[in-house]
Design a protein around this motif. Structure first.
Motif, PDB file in Angstrom:
ATOM      1  N   GLU A  79       0.828  -1.198   0.000  1.00 44.51           N
ATOM      2  CA  GLU A  79       0.000   0.000   0.000  1.00 44.51           C
ATOM      3  C   GLU A  79       0.874   1.264   0.000  1.00 44.51           C
ATOM      4  OE1 GLU A  79      -4.181   1.068   2.150  1.00 44.51           O
ATOM      5  OE2 GLU A  79      -2.543   0.462   3.475  1.00 44.51           O
ATOM      6  N   ALA A  80       1.970   1.224   0.759  1.00 46.13           N
ATOM      7  CA  ALA A  80       2.885   2.362   0.793  1.00 46.13           C
ATOM      8  C   ALA A  80       3.540   2.581  -0.567  1.00 46.13           C
ATOM      9  CB  ALA A  80       3.948   2.148   1.863  1.00 46.13           C
ATOM     10  N   GLN A  81       3.901   1.508  -1.243  1.00 43.11           N
ATOM     11  CA  GLN A  81       4.519   1.652  -2.561  1.00 43.11           C
ATOM     12  C   GLN A  81       3.561   2.315  -3.539  1.00 43.11           C
ATOM     13  OE1 GLN A  81       7.428  -1.234  -4.235  1.00 43.11           O
ATOM     14  NE2 GLN A  81       5.759  -1.766  -5.625  1.00 43.11           N
ATOM     15  N   GLU A  82       2.298   1.913  -3.504  1.00 42.87           N
ATOM     16  CA  GLU A  82       1.312   2.513  -4.402  1.00 42.87           C
ATOM     17  C   GLU A  82       1.033   3.970  -4.037  1.00 42.87           C
ATOM     18  OE1 GLU A  82      -0.007   1.159  -7.192  1.00 42.87           O
ATOM     19  OE2 GLU A  82       1.486  -0.386  -6.783  1.00 42.87           O
ATOM     20  N   ALA A  83       0.941   4.258  -2.765  1.00 44.90           N
ATOM     21  CA  ALA A  83       0.593   5.618  -2.328  1.00 44.90           C
ATOM     22  C   ALA A  83       1.727   6.601  -2.532  1.00 44.90           C
ATOM     23  CB  ALA A  83       0.180   5.593  -0.863  1.00 44.90           C
ATOM     24  N   LEU A  84       2.960   6.165  -2.276  1.00 50.72           N
ATOM     25  CA  LEU A  84       4.106   7.075  -2.315  1.00 50.72           C
ATOM     26  C   LEU A  84       4.906   6.982  -3.605  1.00 50.72           C
ATOM     27  CD1 LEU A  84       5.315   6.550   1.382  1.00 50.72           C
ATOM     28  CD2 LEU A  84       3.936   8.448   0.475  1.00 50.72           C
ATOM     29  N   GLY A  85       4.689   5.907  -4.366  1.00 51.45           N
ATOM     30  CA  GLY A  85       5.385   5.770  -5.637  1.00 51.45           C
ATOM     31  C   GLY A  85       6.869   5.543  -5.519  1.00 51.45           C
ATOM     32  N   VAL A  86       7.276   4.839  -4.463  1.00 55.19           N
ATOM     33  CA  VAL A  86       8.697   4.542  -4.258  1.00 55.19           C
ATOM     34  C   VAL A  86       8.868   3.049  -4.014  1.00 55.19           C
ATOM     35  CG1 VAL A  86       9.195   6.832  -3.314  1.00 55.19           C
ATOM     36  CG2 VAL A  86       8.537   4.980  -1.762  1.00 55.19           C
ATOM     37  N   PRO A  87      10.044   2.493  -4.337  1.00 58.38           N
ATOM     38  CA  PRO A  87      10.273   1.071  -4.075  1.00 58.38           C
ATOM     39  C   PRO A  87      10.353   0.782  -2.583  1.00 58.38           C
ATOM     40  CG  PRO A  87      12.275   2.102  -4.903  1.00 58.38           C
ATOM     41  CD  PRO A  87      11.189   3.120  -5.020  1.00 58.38           C
ATOM     42  N   VAL A  88       9.787  -0.347  -2.186  1.00 55.06           N
ATOM     43  CA  VAL A  88       9.699  -0.715  -0.770  1.00 55.06           C
ATOM     44  C   VAL A  88      10.412  -2.039  -0.534  1.00 55.06           C
ATOM     45  CG1 VAL A  88       8.115  -1.343   1.097  1.00 55.06           C
ATOM     46  CG2 VAL A  88       7.521   0.525  -0.473  1.00 55.06           C
ATOM     47  N   VAL A  89      11.200  -2.092   0.529  1.00 57.81           N
ATOM     48  CA  VAL A  89      11.882  -3.320   0.943  1.00 57.81           C
ATOM     49  C   VAL A  89      11.351  -3.729   2.309  1.00 57.81           C
ATOM     50  CG1 VAL A  89      14.092  -4.355   1.574  1.00 57.81           C
ATOM     51  CG2 VAL A  89      13.972  -2.774  -0.364  1.00 57.81           C
ATOM     52  N   SER A  90      10.790  -4.927   2.398  1.00 56.76           N
ATOM     53  CA  SER A  90      10.213  -5.405   3.653  1.00 56.76           C
ATOM     54  C   SER A  90      11.277  -6.021   4.556  1.00 56.76           C
ATOM     55  CB  SER A  90       9.136  -6.459   3.375  1.00 56.76           C
ATOM     56  OG  SER A  90       8.038  -5.891   2.691  1.00 56.76           O
ATOM     57  N   LEU A  91      11.178  -5.714   5.843  1.00 62.45           N
ATOM     58  CA  LEU A  91      12.099  -6.246   6.854  1.00 62.45           C
ATOM     59  C   LEU A  91      11.275  -6.753   8.031  1.00 62.45           C
ATOM     60  CD1 LEU A  91      14.669  -3.298   6.804  1.00 62.45           C
ATOM     61  CD2 LEU A  91      14.990  -5.549   5.753  1.00 62.45           C
ATOM     62  N   ARG A  92      11.600  -7.956   8.518  1.00 64.90           N
ATOM     63  CA  ARG A  92      10.832  -8.535   9.625  1.00 64.90           C
ATOM     64  C   ARG A  92      11.576  -8.345  10.945  1.00 64.90           C
ATOM     65  NH1 ARG A  92       6.562 -11.404  10.777  1.00 64.90           N
ATOM     66  NH2 ARG A  92       5.991 -11.479   8.575  1.00 64.90           N
ATOM     67  N   LEU A  93      10.876  -7.760  11.911  1.00 63.65           N
ATOM     68  CA  LEU A  93      11.397  -7.569  13.262  1.00 63.65           C
ATOM     69  C   LEU A  93      11.015  -8.768  14.124  1.00 63.65           C
ATOM     70  CD1 LEU A  93      10.234  -3.874  13.462  1.00 63.65           C
ATOM     71  CD2 LEU A  93      12.630  -4.603  13.400  1.00 63.65           C
ATOM     72  N   VAL A  94      11.930  -9.197  15.008  1.00 65.44           N
ATOM     73  CA  VAL A  94      11.686 -10.411  15.778  1.00 65.44           C
ATOM     74  C   VAL A  94      11.851 -10.237  17.284  1.00 65.44           C
ATOM     75  CG1 VAL A  94      12.292 -11.944  13.855  1.00 65.44           C
ATOM     76  CG2 VAL A  94      14.094 -11.179  15.434  1.00 65.44           C
ATOM     77  N   ASP A  95      12.319  -9.084  17.742  1.00 62.78           N
ATOM     78  CA  ASP A  95      12.520  -8.848  19.170  1.00 62.78           C
ATOM     79  C   ASP A  95      11.431  -7.902  19.666  1.00 62.78           C
ATOM     80  OD1 ASP A  95      13.358  -7.927  21.706  1.00 62.78           O
ATOM     81  OD2 ASP A  95      15.465  -8.208  21.192  1.00 62.78           O
ATOM     82  N   PRO A  96      10.575  -8.333  20.609  1.00 55.11           N
ATOM     83  CA  PRO A  96       9.465  -7.479  21.066  1.00 55.11           C
ATOM     84  C   PRO A  96       9.900  -6.126  21.600  1.00 55.11           C
ATOM     85  CG  PRO A  96       9.200  -9.725  21.872  1.00 55.11           C
ATOM     86  CD  PRO A  96      10.569  -9.646  21.265  1.00 55.11           C
ATOM     87  N   ARG A  97      11.137  -6.006  22.091  1.00 63.73           N
ATOM     88  CA  ARG A  97      11.606  -4.705  22.585  1.00 63.73           C
ATOM     89  C   ARG A  97      11.756  -3.710  21.443  1.00 63.73           C
ATOM     90  NH1 ARG A  97      17.137  -6.242  25.130  1.00 63.73           N
ATOM     91  NH2 ARG A  97      17.100  -7.488  23.207  1.00 63.73           N
ATOM     92  N   TYR A  98      12.021  -4.241  20.253  1.00 66.50           N
ATOM     93  CA  TYR A  98      12.241  -3.397  19.082  1.00 66.50           C
ATOM     94  C   TYR A  98      11.105  -3.669  18.092  1.00 66.50           C
ATOM     95  CZ  TYR A  98      16.536  -3.340  21.662  1.00 66.50           C
ATOM     96  OH  TYR A  98      17.447  -3.234  22.701  1.00 66.50           O
ATOM     97  N   TYR A  99       9.935  -3.268  18.523  1.00 65.33           N
ATOM     98  CA  TYR A  99       8.682  -3.586  17.829  1.00 65.33           C
ATOM     99  C   TYR A  99       8.428  -2.677  16.639  1.00 65.33           C
ATOM    100  CZ  TYR A  99       7.409   0.368  20.712  1.00 65.33           C
ATOM    101  OH  TYR A  99       7.404   1.601  21.298  1.00 65.33           O
ATOM    102  N   HIS A 100       9.148  -1.573  16.558  1.00 68.12           N
ATOM    103  CA  HIS A 100       9.100  -0.660  15.418  1.00 68.12           C
ATOM    104  C   HIS A 100      10.474  -0.618  14.757  1.00 68.12           C
ATOM    105  CE1 HIS A 100       5.467   2.124  16.559  1.00 68.12           C
ATOM    106  NE2 HIS A 100       5.103   1.176  15.718  1.00 68.12           N
ATOM    107  N   LEU A 101      10.476  -0.389  13.451  1.00 70.79           N
ATOM    108  CA  LEU A 101      11.751  -0.293  12.742  1.00 70.79           C
ATOM    109  C   LEU A 101      12.604   0.850  13.264  1.00 70.79           C
ATOM    110  CD1 LEU A 101      13.416  -1.446  10.376  1.00 70.79           C
ATOM    111  CD2 LEU A 101      12.239   0.193   8.873  1.00 70.79           C
ATOM    112  N   ASP A 102      11.964   1.951  13.694  1.00 71.76           N
ATOM    113  CA  ASP A 102      12.746   3.131  14.088  1.00 71.76           C
ATOM    114  C   ASP A 102      13.419   3.008  15.443  1.00 71.76           C
ATOM    115  OD1 ASP A 102      10.656   3.544  15.872  1.00 71.76           O
ATOM    116  OD2 ASP A 102      10.226   5.589  15.233  1.00 71.76           O
ATOM    117  N   VAL A 103      13.265   1.886  16.128  1.00 72.18           N
ATOM    118  CA  VAL A 103      14.070   1.639  17.325  1.00 72.18           C
ATOM    119  C   VAL A 103      15.131   0.575  17.071  1.00 72.18           C
ATOM    120  CG1 VAL A 103      12.373   2.436  18.996  1.00 72.18           C
ATOM    121  CG2 VAL A 103      12.305   0.055  18.249  1.00 72.18           C
TER     122      VAL A 103
END
Length: 303
Positions: free
Chosen positions: A175-199
């Protein structure tokens, strides 16, 4: 390395001035700052009234006056560095609205709003949507899928890194790729302490003039496959220590030269200084009680 060690290397101004580490040697390329435009929300109603991440404990008292002081100093740091700070009015009953990064992703003037997973934060998205429309943004799209904006979307100047695993729905990446028109790379987080990419990751220098972006991240916060992707995309990345990540050191903001990060992240500060950047330390101890740091408080408005 302790804060005292950093004070010995350079200056740790306790009077509200910028705190920087000296660059030990000239980098291969000059680190050039770029003036940024940020959106922030004062923590007028900040409190830890519920727990929606491992950092939050409603039984721990919050000093709202101190939280406001820390927020004001963060804003002042940005302004002293030459950046523009816009302010959205806080709303009663929304204690986490201070974390502006979670409510919108802006690339080339296009805005993708947020859709929160936790019902306690859901109303924030509409307040930010209205702010965008009232402040000249016309290309504003609200998502159908759960997406916590710059909490899980990180722009590198050429790619949008998109986190998932705890908050943002994987379908939101498309949805972000369609809305913003930029290429998107998915990354999976696995540690609950770092539940957002920005941490777990931040961009030190964006792509441009034939250069690849430079990032810093905590490898253990990501799945094995995502670590491989990061290694391929960013072979020169700074790998943060567990200690620096645990104080939300990776919840940092860079303008291409100055890197604003929590005072406790001294090891990470030394690493970025070795790469030719200037660390700028700020105290965010009260805001961290809700799992927030400099980046959480800062949405970038990219025109």
């Amino acid at each position: 390395m302790t804060v005292a060690d950093v004070r010995g290397l350079g200056s740790l101004d306790q009077t509200g001035g910028l705190t920087t580490l000296p660059v030990p040697s000239a980098p291969a390329e000059p680190r050039l700052p770029r003036a940024r435009r940020y959106l922030m929300c004062p923590p007028e109603y900040f409190e830890v009234a519920y727990a929606i991440n491992p950092w939050m404990d409603p039984d721990v008292a919050v000093d709202r006056t101190e939280a406001m002081r820390q927020w004001q100093e963060l804003r002042a740091v940005y302004e002293r560095l030459g950046h523009t700070v816009e302010v959205i009015n806080p709303e009663p009953g929304l204690p986490d609205m201070v974390f502006a990064a979670n409510s919108g992703t802006v690339v080339d003037g296009r805005v993708l709003g947020a859709r929160f997973r936790a019902p306690e934060r859901a109303a924030e998205a509409e307040h930010y949507r209205r702010w965008f429309l009232e402040n000249g943004f016309r290309d504003v799209i609200m998502p159908a899928c759960t997406n916590e904006a710059e909490g899980d979307f990180t722009w590198t100047g050429s790619l949008l890194l998109a986190g998932t695993g705890f908050r943002t729905d994987p379908a939101a990446h498309g949805e972000a790729q369609e809305a913003l028109g930029v290429p998107v790379v998915s990354l999976r987080l696995v540690d609950p302490r770092y539940y957002h990419l920005d941490v777990a990751l931040f961009v030190l220098a964006e792509a441009g003039l034939g250069r690849t972006p430079l990032v810093a991240y905590l490898p253990s916060a990501f799945s094995p496959g995502s670590r491989e992707v990061l290694g391929r995309l960013f072979p020169d990345a700074i790998l943060a220590s567990e200690q620096d990540a645990a104080c939300l050191g990776l919840n940092a903001v860079s303008d291409g030269r100055h890197v604003v990060l929590p005072t406790e992240a001294t090891g990470l500060g030394a690493q970025v200084a070795e790469r030719g950047f200037e660390p700028v330390f700020v105290d965010v101890g009260e805001l961290r009680k809700s799992g927030g740091g400099p980046k959480c408080c800062t949405m970038e408005l990219r025109s």
